[in-house]
Design a protein around this motif. Structure first.
Motif, PDB file in Angstrom:
ATOM      1  N   PRO B 336     -40.128 -36.838   2.102  1.00  0.00           N
ATOM      2  CA  PRO B 336     -40.428 -37.697   3.221  1.00  0.00           C
ATOM      3  C   PRO B 336     -40.429 -36.892   4.500  1.00  0.00           C
ATOM      4  CG  PRO B 336     -38.165 -38.017   2.493  1.00  0.00           C
ATOM      5  CD  PRO B 336     -38.817 -37.079   1.528  1.00  0.00           C
ATOM      6  N   TYR B 469     -38.687 -52.453   0.917  1.00  0.00           N
ATOM      7  CA  TYR B 469     -39.097 -51.942   2.209  1.00  0.00           C
ATOM      8  C   TYR B 469     -39.266 -50.436   2.172  1.00  0.00           C
ATOM      9  CZ  TYR B 469     -37.458 -56.460   3.828  1.00  0.00           C
ATOM     10  OH  TYR B 469     -37.282 -57.786   4.007  1.00  0.00           O
TER      11      TYR B 469
ATOM     12  N   THR C  78     -29.431 -39.804   7.088  1.00  0.00           N
ATOM     13  CA  THR C  78     -30.450 -40.839   6.961  1.00  0.00           C
ATOM     14  C   THR C  78     -30.223 -41.648   5.688  1.00  0.00           C
ATOM     15  OG1 THR C  78     -31.974 -39.298   7.980  1.00  0.00           O
ATOM     16  CG2 THR C  78     -32.931 -41.254   6.994  1.00  0.00           C
ATOM     17  N   LEU C  81     -27.505 -44.054   6.072  1.00  0.00           N
ATOM     18  CA  LEU C  81     -27.828 -45.249   6.844  1.00  0.00           C
ATOM     19  C   LEU C  81     -28.374 -46.374   5.965  1.00  0.00           C
ATOM     20  CD1 LEU C  81     -29.440 -44.060  10.164  1.00  0.00           C
ATOM     21  CD2 LEU C  81     -27.189 -45.005   9.736  1.00  0.00           C
ATOM     22  N   HIS C  93     -32.321 -51.153   6.744  1.00  0.00           N
ATOM     23  CA  HIS C  93     -32.826 -51.315   5.385  1.00  0.00           C
ATOM     24  C   HIS C  93     -34.345 -51.435   5.333  1.00  0.00           C
ATOM     25  CE1 HIS C  93     -33.478 -55.449   6.270  1.00  0.00           C
ATOM     26  NE2 HIS C  93     -33.887 -55.694   5.046  1.00  0.00           N
ATOM     27  N   THR C  94     -35.007 -51.660   6.448  1.00  0.00           N
ATOM     28  CA  THR C  94     -36.479 -51.641   6.395  1.00  0.00           C
ATOM     29  C   THR C  94     -37.002 -50.216   6.323  1.00  0.00           C
ATOM     30  OG1 THR C  94     -36.531 -51.679   8.779  1.00  0.00           O
ATOM     31  CG2 THR C  94     -36.802 -53.782   7.659  1.00  0.00           C
ATOM     32  N   MET C  95     -36.097 -49.270   6.449  1.00  0.00           N
ATOM     33  CA  MET C  95     -36.542 -47.866   6.438  1.00  0.00           C
ATOM     34  C   MET C  95     -36.912 -47.413   5.021  1.00  0.00           C
ATOM     35  SD  MET C  95     -34.479 -44.896   8.295  1.00  0.00           S
ATOM     36  CE  MET C  95     -33.158 -44.741   7.123  1.00  0.00           C
ATOM     37  N   GLY C  96     -36.230 -47.955   4.033  1.00  0.00           N
ATOM     38  CA  GLY C  96     -36.537 -47.506   2.686  1.00  0.00           C
ATOM     39  C   GLY C  96     -35.622 -48.159   1.683  1.00  0.00           C
ATOM     40  N   ASP C  97     -35.854 -47.831   0.423  1.00  0.00           N
ATOM     41  CA  ASP C  97     -35.048 -48.411  -0.637  1.00  0.00           C
ATOM     42  C   ASP C  97     -34.324 -47.306  -1.394  1.00  0.00           C
ATOM     43  OD1 ASP C  97     -37.156 -47.234  -1.768  1.00  0.00           O
ATOM     44  OD2 ASP C  97     -37.549 -48.792  -3.243  1.00  0.00           O
ATOM     45  N   ALA C 100     -36.498 -44.322  -2.161  1.00  0.00           N
ATOM     46  CA  ALA C 100     -36.718 -43.489  -0.976  1.00  0.00           C
ATOM     47  C   ALA C 100     -35.512 -42.599  -0.749  1.00  0.00           C
ATOM     48  CB  ALA C 100     -36.974 -44.373   0.230  1.00  0.00           C
ATOM     49  N   ILE C 104     -35.242 -38.686  -0.054  1.00  0.00           N
ATOM     50  CA  ILE C 104     -34.635 -38.159   1.173  1.00  0.00           C
ATOM     51  C   ILE C 104     -33.634 -37.059   0.830  1.00  0.00           C
ATOM     52  CG2 ILE C 104     -33.176 -38.731   3.131  1.00  0.00           C
ATOM     53  CD1 ILE C 104     -34.429 -41.543   3.033  1.00  0.00           C
ATOM     54  N   ASP C 157     -34.445 -52.558  -3.612  1.00  0.00           N
ATOM     55  CA  ASP C 157     -33.854 -52.612  -2.277  1.00  0.00           C
ATOM     56  C   ASP C 157     -32.330 -52.641  -2.410  1.00  0.00           C
ATOM     57  OD1 ASP C 157     -34.268 -52.714   0.497  1.00  0.00           O
ATOM     58  OD2 ASP C 157     -33.528 -54.773   0.444  1.00  0.00           O
TER      59      ASP C 157
END
Lengths: 211, 611, 307
Positions: B336, B469, C78, C81, C93-97, C100, C104, C157
């Motif tokens: 990412p 999301y 990150t 978070l 939480h809208t940043m990723g699941d 993700a 990261i 999520d």
């Protein structure tokens, strides 16, 4: 009358099959062509068709005089060995030829079941001439034999067309004549070139050229 | 009747336009790049020739993806193959080029033969070459025929795409072309095969059986793994990238195969989503693979070698190329917030969401595919740590790397454009997804007006109804802010001076490039772990002065190309053996040839009754 | 604004508590071994010490080497978070699941592996190679776990996991698999050993061998946080937790204490494993992770069957 001429055609083909030397072959071809010419002339006479007359004349001019003449000249010019170089000797060739005759007769009989006897005969002989031409091309080493074989095949085709179906369309016929003539010229030149390059016209030895 | 003047010569639906766009964004920078790349490499005459071929190549690709008629498609397809063949053998001085070109052209023609067969079967039903006529004809086709057509199309297009085990040409041909061509071939040309699969299998033929999707998924998984494992073993930087193309085609096909599977299961939402994920990865792969090949070309141009074992330390002499390569490597490793991450995430998500909507063992199958994708992405990251680390980091390992210079402006411009796109396509994902959904919908003839996919909230399945999301811009922002925070903490503390010193050498007094870790060593754990597939062997040779003192020691390690050895080589041997026996039939004698004809005629006469 | 405040709070929480967790594990470990051991605050002392020292940078290193600590630090934070700690859904939480999050973490690891190659030291290369080998095998196991979890909860999520649910076989097995994965990810015995600098065995330590001073402090910090993130994840998956709505303080307090107990339980488990098991050969790690993978599959099957 037609029967006699047909028989002569057959005989001339046999002559060609057993020929050992080039002049004999050319003579045979000339004889065969002459018979065809006679056949065409008779047909033209009996049916009163102008195009057949013209074809007959062309036949005479090209196949009876010009092409044999040209071939003779080629032989003389290249001064090559006049032997044809046989893969299959004359006796065996004759036996083969008889087998072909029988085969083509069966073939013709099967094709034209309800035809007249003379039609079957003509077809059989025509087929036989085609086969014989091919046989000549196949079993003789000399490049000239190939030319003559081709011409013989063409004669056979001509005979088949003219007797069975009453001749091809006129212009097609003319075109074929000129085609044949041109191809003979070209092949003659090729034979000449081959002879010049390799000092022989034995096609069998050309296999050395492959990679 | 054969209509020679068809109604739709060219198409312009969203799918075709999307592929045109892909062709454009890779071809443009590659063309710009080629100015600097070809200069000084070849004489002017050859450069002009290469541009001419390049133009034909690009145009024919554009024609392939827009053709609305099978005949136009085939002609464009063949032109594309030929133009690329000439570009592969462009370096005629190398024997390798000729070999690569031969393998390429043979494989590509085998593929084309299958395509033609499939098209002919379709034509026999439709009596027209028009794509829409074919589509209509396929509605009334028996299932058996459809299966045959599908398999032929899969083999035909699979050869071009480089699906394992038809990938054999790819690692030979792609690296051998000049680098900007490799970039277009890997970035775009193999994608035209994906276009073919989407257009002809999904759009025209229509997915009729579940096993089609399953077959594509299995092939895709195999391609992923085989591609990346071979890439790990490869030390030729362009070959390494070519193997990664095999891998990424696998990832794209995961999306496509999943879409086919969901179509047959009657799940249009998921089908559109999966195909969208596949298309997203397709454009992403075009961008970063194009970029990586251009960077590899720059390295080759600057150093004169493609062997990464001889490189090293280039980040100091070629800082721009290194930065671009790093971006490309990060994108292909799905880190990412770059583009590769988004599309791999979407593909994985397609599996996860799909698993919620199917029943029983199928869930587990989809899970396995997803897991294999995860493994692939992990291995790819490892491979690019190797590729970037050995090529650009540490000290130079040979004089090639020492004398490297940064490349010219036009080359940098081409690389810059693509590296910018890797970031843009990562951050602007929401917008891109909206467009891709339309392309995917048009490719499958599904009405997408009621489907809303946005990256921030993906709710596909009414059953579960839970949102997922992902927001790449937010992610990028947070990463950046936290990174800067870290920097601030770092600097805010009372400043201490930092000392430059040699790398720690364990007390050994002369550490040089020969002590550095090599690519072979780096990939050793993988070589051993996958030894059941790679079948590695090594040759060692010691030259001794005495029993106690070894003067020199050579060590070579190789892996066996399983597909080549156990699949292609036997076939080749068979072909050559039969060709040798056929040769006896062709001794060059006219008389013999005449005899063949003669015997044929005689046989025909004799056996007339039976014919 | 509220969100940003909450995020900052969460960051501060992770940064301050993570070293304590690591100290705690070390303490437990030492106690099991019948030693007194160092203080639980030892990691803080280490960090302060590192921060006040000057750094030595290799002459061959480039900007990759310099930037890697920041990338590692920021990517780990990150990821941190994404975990819901104080309220039901993480503010970010809208940043990723969960998926993700895996990627990261991969970002930080990628840069650290590059930095290890950057100095030209063979130790670095060795560490880098081994780390990438292990992590590429971790990936499928982790993915299988996430898949099982997503099958059970219907989404990847993270906030959906913290919703109330009963303990199920599937989530326990998945958590167990995740625990094994976390051992590999946080470089603990039997995959790696944080305590030695023996070139034959070290993986993570070999990568960071060339780092010193403040950059090393950042990297250490990041690995503490990573460990904490994993423990939190395990806690969320395995135990049915219902995060508080903050209606009354007493409830919040009881919740917080429960959370602490869970984390400590997991820490004890980690310490126990580390004491009881011997370090594995590098290639045996593949078997270890395969076991984690199989556990993931079992969790998956359990989720499909519905137990």
């Amino acid at each position: 009358m037609q029967g006699i001429i047909l028989f002569t055609v057959l005989a001339s083909t046999y002559l060609m099959v057993i020929a050992k030397r080039m002049p004999a072959l050319i003579r045979g071809f000339r004889f065969q062509s002459f018979c065809l010419f006679a056949l065409t002339l008779i047909m033209a006479f009996s049916e009163h068709r102008l195009d057949l007359y013209i074809i007959a004349v062309l036949l005479f001019v090209l196949k009876v005089s010009l092409i044999p003449h040209f071939l003779y000249r080629t032989i003389r010019r290249i001064r090559a060995n006049e032997n044809l170089g046989l893969f299959i000797n004359p006796q065996l060739s004759l036996i083969w030829a008889m087998a072909f005759t029988y085969l083509s007769w069966i073939f013709a009989a099967r094709l034209a079941v309800f035809g007249q006897a003379i039609l079957i005969g003509v077809m059989a002989i025509a087929f036989f001439i085609i086969l014989a031409g091919m046989f000549l091309m196949m079993s003789r080493m000399s490049a000239l034999a190939q030319i003559i074989g081709l011409l013989v095949m063409e004669n056979g085709l001509f005979m088949l067309a003219s007797t069975v179906s009453g001749g091809m369309p006129f212009f097609v016929e003319i075109a074929i004549f000129f085609d044949v003539f041109m191809s003979v010229l070209i092949m003659g030149i090729f034979v000449f070139r081959i002879n010049k390059l390799f000092t022989h016209i034995d096609v069998n030895k050309l296999s050395r050229l492959k990679g | 009747m054969l209509d020679l003047l068809p109604k739709h010569i060219f198409l312009s639906d969203p799918l075709s336009l999307f592929f045109l766009f892909v062709i454009f964004i890779v071809s443009l920078p590659s063309a710009i790049y080629s100015f600097g790349y070809l200069k000084g490499e070849y004489p002017l005459k050859k450069i002009i020739l290469s541009w001419f071929l390049l133009a034909i190549f690009i145009l024919s690709m554009a024609a392939v993806v827009t053709a609305g008629n099978v005949l136009v498609f085939l002609v464009a397809w063949e032109m594309m193959s030929l133009a690329s063949y000439f570009l592969v053998v462009f370096d005629t001085t190398h024997e390798r080029s000729i070999k690569a070109g031969t393998i390429y052209v043979v494989m590509t023609q085998i593929g084309a033969a299958f395509l033609i067969a499939a098209f002919m079967i379709m034509y026999s039903y439709a009596r027209s070459f028009d794509l829409f006529a074919l589509k209509n004809a396929c509605l009334a086709m028996p299932a058996q025929t459809k299966n045959i057509i599908f398999v032929s199309l899969l083999i035909g297009f699979g050869t071009k795409a480089g699906i394992v085990p038809l990938h054999i040409w790819l690692p030979y041909a792609h690296p051998q072309a000049p680098s900007h061509i490799s970039s277009i071939m890997s970035g775009v040309m193999i994608k035209t095969a994906i276009y073919g699969i989407i257009r002809f299998v999904m759009f025209i033929l229509g997915v009729s059986a579940a096993w089609w999707g399953v077959l594509v998924l299995i092939l895709a998984v195999i391609s992923c793994l085989v591609g990346v494992i071979y890439a790990l073993m490869e030390h030729d930087i362009k070959k390494l990238l070519a193997y990664h193309s095999v891998e990424n085609i696998g990832i794209i096909l995961l999306g496509v195969g999943l879409a086919m599977f969901f179509t047959s299961q009657g799940l249009p939402y998921l089908a559109v989503f999966s195909l969208m994920a596949g298309l997203y990865h397709l454009v992403n792969h075009a961008i970063f693979k194009g970029l990586l090949f251009l960077c590899a070309g720059s390295v080759y141009k600057a150093t004169g070698t493609r062997d990464i074992e001889k490189l090293g330390g280039l980040i100091k002499t070629m800082p721009y190329t290194a930065a671009y390569f790093l971006l490309g490597a990060m994108a292909i490793s799905a880190l990412p917030p770059l583009n590769g991450f988004v599309s791999e995430w979407l593909t994985l998500q397609a599996f996860f969401l799909g698993a919620l909507n199917v029943i029983g063992g199928t869930k587990l199958f989809l899970g396995f595919c997803a897991v294999m994708l995860a493994l692939t992405s992990g291995l790819a990251a490892a491979c690019f740590v190797k590729a970037f680390g050995i090529t650009f980091l540490a000290g130079p390992r040979s004089h090639y790397a020492k004398e490297a210079k940064e490349v010219s402006l036009s080359m940098k411009a081409g690389m810059f454009f693509l590296s910018l796109l890797t970031i843009v396509f990562g951050l602007a994902a929401t917008m891109i997804i909206r467009y891709l959904t339309r392309a995917a919908g048009s490719a499958m003839d599904i009405d997408i007006s009621h489907m809303q996919f946005s990256l921030n909230n993906i709710t596909l399945n009414p059953q579960a109804g839970k949102s997922i999301y992902l927001s790449p811009p937010l992610l990028a922002l947070v990463l950046l802010v936290l990174g800067i925070t870290g920097l601030v903490i770092f600097c805010a503390w009372r400043r201490k001076r930092s000392v430059r010193h040699n790398t720690w050498d364990c007390g050994y007094y002369r550490l040089d490039a020969r002590n550095e870790y090599t690519a072979t060593a780096f990939s050793k754990p993988f070589r051993i772990a996958f030894s059941f597939f790679l079948l590695p062997y090594r040759k060692t040779q010691k030259i001794r002065e005495s029993f106690y003192h070894v003067r020199s020691f050579t060590y070579e390690t190789h892996t066996i190309q399983v597909f080549k050895k156990y699949l292609y080589d036997p076939v080749l041997v068979l072909v050559f053996r039969s060709a040798k026996s056929m040769r006896r039939l062709q001794p060059g004698s006219i008389h013999l040839y005449l005899m063949y004809i003669f015997i044929t005629i005689i046989l025909l006469i004799v056996f007339m009754r039976w014919f | 604004m509220n969100k940003i405040l909450l995020l900052t709070l969460q960051l501060a929480f992770f940064i301050t508590v993570a070293p304590l967790l690591s100290g705690l594990i070390t303490k437990i470990k030492n106690n099991i071994r019948m030693r007194e051991g160092q203080s639980v605050f030892q990691p803080y002392y280490n960090l302060v010490k590192l921060f006040s020292k000057s750094e030595v940078i290799s002459g061959t290193a480039s900007w990759i080497f310099r930037s890697a600590p920041f990338v590692v630090f920021s990517s780990t934070l990150t990821a941190a978070l994404l975990i819901p700690v104080f309220i039901f859904t993480s503010p970010a939480h809208t940043m990723g699941d969960l998926l993700a999050m895996v990627f990261i973490f991969a970002l930080g690891r990628f840069f650290l592996a590059l930095a290890a190659l950057d100095t030209g030291s063979s130790f670095g290369g060795m560490g880098s190679s081994r780390e990438m080998f292990i992590s590429s095998l971790v990936e499928p196991a982790l993915c299988m776990v996430i898949f099982a979890v997503s099958l059970q909860f219907g989404s990847t999520d993270i906030s959906t996991f913290s919703g109330a649910h009963a303990i199920s076989v599937s989530s326990i097995v998945a958590a167990l698999a995740l625990f094994l994965v976390s051992i590999a990810e946080t470089s603990r015995i039997p995959v790696d050993n944080q305590e030695t600098h023996l070139e034959l065995t070290m993986v993570h330590e070999a990568m960071v061998l060339e780092y010193s001073g403040r950059p090393l402090a950042l990297i250490e910090m990041a690995s503490y946080i990573k460990q904490m993130v994993f423990f939190f994840l395990i806690a969320q998956i395995v135990f049915p937790i219902c995060l508080p709505s903050y209606e009354n303080l007493a409830q919040a307090f009881s919740w917080a204490s429960w959370y602490c107990v869970r984390i400590i339980l997991i820490s004890i488990a980690a310490a126990l494993v580390e004491v009881a098991v011997a370090k594995m050969r590098l290639l045996r790690v593949a078997d270890f992770l395969e076991f984690a993978f199989v556990l993931g599959v079992i969790a998956c099957v359990c989720a499909i069957v519905g137990v």
